[in-house]
Design a protein around this motif. Sequence first.
Motif, PDB file in Angstrom:
ATOM      1  N   TYR A 142      14.217  28.330  21.294  1.00 44.54           N
ATOM      2  CA  TYR A 142      15.600  28.336  20.812  1.00 44.54           C
ATOM      3  C   TYR A 142      15.703  27.840  19.371  1.00 44.54           C
ATOM      4  N   LEU A 143      14.814  26.946  18.964  1.00 48.25           N
ATOM      5  CA  LEU A 143      14.729  26.587  17.551  1.00 48.25           C
ATOM      6  C   LEU A 143      14.304  27.792  16.717  1.00 48.25           C
ATOM      7  N   LEU A 144      13.232  28.449  17.164  1.00 44.46           N
ATOM      8  CA  LEU A 144      12.710  29.606  16.441  1.00 44.46           C
ATOM      9  C   LEU A 144      13.715  30.747  16.415  1.00 44.46           C
ATOM     10  N   SER A 145      14.493  30.901  17.482  1.00 48.47           N
ATOM     11  CA  SER A 145      15.527  31.930  17.534  1.00 48.47           C
ATOM     12  C   SER A 145      16.451  31.836  16.322  1.00 48.47           C
ATOM     13  N   GLN A 146      16.774  30.609  15.934  1.00 48.48           N
ATOM     14  CA  GLN A 146      17.655  30.410  14.784  1.00 48.48           C
ATOM     15  C   GLN A 146      16.941  30.688  13.465  1.00 48.48           C
TER      16      GLN A 146
ATOM     17  N   TYR B 105      24.274  30.822  26.547  1.00 50.75           N
ATOM     18  CA  TYR B 105      24.829  29.666  25.835  1.00 50.75           C
ATOM     19  C   TYR B 105      24.363  29.646  24.386  1.00 50.75           C
ATOM     20  N   HIS B 106      23.050  29.836  24.181  1.00 53.06           N
ATOM     21  CA  HIS B 106      22.501  29.739  22.835  1.00 53.06           C
ATOM     22  C   HIS B 106      22.886  30.930  21.960  1.00 53.06           C
ATOM     23  N   MET B 107      22.885  32.122  22.524  1.00 53.87           N
ATOM     24  CA  MET B 107      23.252  33.282  21.705  1.00 53.87           C
ATOM     25  C   MET B 107      24.696  33.155  21.221  1.00 53.87           C
ATOM     26  N   ASP B 108      25.565  32.630  22.073  1.00 54.54           N
ATOM     27  CA  ASP B 108      26.954  32.386  21.679  1.00 54.54           C
ATOM     28  C   ASP B 108      27.017  31.304  20.604  1.00 54.54           C
ATOM     29  N   LYS B 109      26.223  30.253  20.794  1.00 59.04           N
ATOM     30  CA  LYS B 109      26.184  29.141  19.841  1.00 59.04           C
ATOM     31  C   LYS B 109      25.687  29.606  18.467  1.00 59.04           C
ATOM     32  N   PHE B 110      24.719  30.528  18.460  1.00 59.83           N
ATOM     33  CA  PHE B 110      24.137  31.009  17.208  1.00 59.83           C
ATOM     34  C   PHE B 110      24.946  32.155  16.596  1.00 59.83           C
ATOM     35  N   GLY B 111      25.898  32.705  17.350  1.00 64.75           N
ATOM     36  CA  GLY B 111      26.710  33.808  16.848  1.00 64.75           C
ATOM     37  C   GLY B 111      25.994  35.148  16.860  1.00 64.75           C
ATOM     38  N   TYR B 112      25.032  35.326  17.786  1.00 64.53           N
ATOM     39  CA  TYR B 112      24.275  36.579  17.859  1.00 64.53           C
ATOM     40  C   TYR B 112      24.959  37.560  18.803  1.00 64.53           C
ATOM     41  N   GLN B 113      24.934  38.833  18.445  1.00 64.82           N
ATOM     42  CA  GLN B 113      25.550  39.868  19.272  1.00 64.82           C
ATOM     43  C   GLN B 113      24.705  40.188  20.500  1.00 64.82           C
TER      44      GLN B 113
ATOM     45  N   ALA C  62      19.017  22.620  13.532  1.00 64.19           N
ATOM     46  CA  ALA C  62      18.750  23.622  14.565  1.00 64.19           C
ATOM     47  C   ALA C  62      18.527  22.950  15.919  1.00 64.19           C
ATOM     48  N   LEU C  63      17.848  21.808  15.910  1.00 69.31           N
ATOM     49  CA  LEU C  63      17.575  21.097  17.153  1.00 69.31           C
ATOM     50  C   LEU C  63      18.871  20.601  17.800  1.00 69.31           C
ATOM     51  N   GLU C  64      19.834  20.216  16.986  1.00 70.94           N
ATOM     52  CA  GLU C  64      21.110  19.727  17.512  1.00 70.94           C
ATOM     53  C   GLU C  64      21.878  20.819  18.254  1.00 70.94           C
ATOM     54  N   ARG C  65      21.571  22.070  17.964  1.00 67.91           N
ATOM     55  CA  ARG C  65      22.283  23.179  18.613  1.00 67.91           C
ATOM     56  C   ARG C  65      21.621  23.614  19.922  1.00 67.91           C
ATOM     57  N   VAL C  66      20.494  22.981  20.292  1.00 71.80           N
ATOM     58  CA  VAL C  66      19.800  23.337  21.535  1.00 71.80           C
ATOM     59  C   VAL C  66      20.391  22.533  22.694  1.00 71.80           C
ATOM     60  N   HIS C  67      20.598  23.192  23.809  1.00 72.94           N
ATOM     61  CA  HIS C  67      21.220  22.581  24.982  1.00 72.94           C
ATOM     62  C   HIS C  67      20.466  21.326  25.418  1.00 72.94           C
TER      63      HIS C  67
END
Length: 322
Positions: A73-77, A104-112, A33-38
């Motif tokens: 952003y970690l918790l978001s995931q 950026y993060h919502m796109d990365k996580f695939g959230y609508q 999850a940390l790797e996906r944070v900007h």
Amino acid sequence: QDYYGKELQKSEDLKTNACVTVARPLPKALRDALERVHEEVVARYYGCGLVIPECLSSCRILDLGSGSGRDCYLLSQLVGEQGHVTGIDMTKGQVEVAKKHIAYHMDKFGYQKPNVEFLHGYMEKLGDAGLADESYDIVISNCVINLSPDKRAVLQEAFRVLKPGGEMYFSDVYASQRLSETIRKHRVLWGECLAGALYWKDLYSITEEVGFSPPCLVTASPITIGDKELEGIIGDCRFVSATFRLFKVPGGSQAGPGQVIYNGGILGHERELVFDANFTFKEGEVVDVDAEMAAILRSSRFAEEFLIRADGANAAAPQGCC
């Protein structure tokens, strides 16, 4: 506010290890999850390691002093698209960094749609930011309560916004004695999270006054200071970075000690749940707990993850993860 984001441009600028302590090895899910944070969000973050509790699916979480938003952003995931994370910080520049990367993060996580929001405000006055009573399952904080001049107000506000059975899970810096005026007014020691450190015994008295259950110590590690001038100012005072968990146990939940069996259902902790420094729960193993721990498990989001017996009978009322 000038110290964060002006004198400190990145985490490597810190002069002590007070704000970079990592208490435990990171589980793979958190590493991923940390790797996906900007990268800018990570670089501009000054907290103490990671402050991420367990059993978070669909939870509503509030991060006090969210800074650049890394933990949010970690918790978001971890809460998933059905959960929600609110970050609040007093430093406008940090809030702007966090907000800048929402899309950026919502796109990365695939959230609508976004499941995070960032507010500029003060943790002593969460009502001013529009945060309602009993609106969050969990409040987290990562090495920022020491920056508050009114720590009782912070804990009182956290208690207010938590739902019954909710948890405050937080890391901070604590001192072996009450600090002198010289230490408390030192600008660098303040920015490095030491000058505002709470005497550890005062944490216990304040939490009791506010209404929380007694603090559960999760981890602790000593703080080293690699600066001779700062060491001379501090003298014989010692500092520790510690993580505690506090619970808002509803009145009438305490029914005496009991036995609990962990079902092994928490993602990433299927075989073993290290709850705090005193209690480690292994899947299928019977553990004797005191009245306080029994009440915490029975009334919190952990209830569904345990079989809880009091007086030889199953006294658990399944609550589910948030």
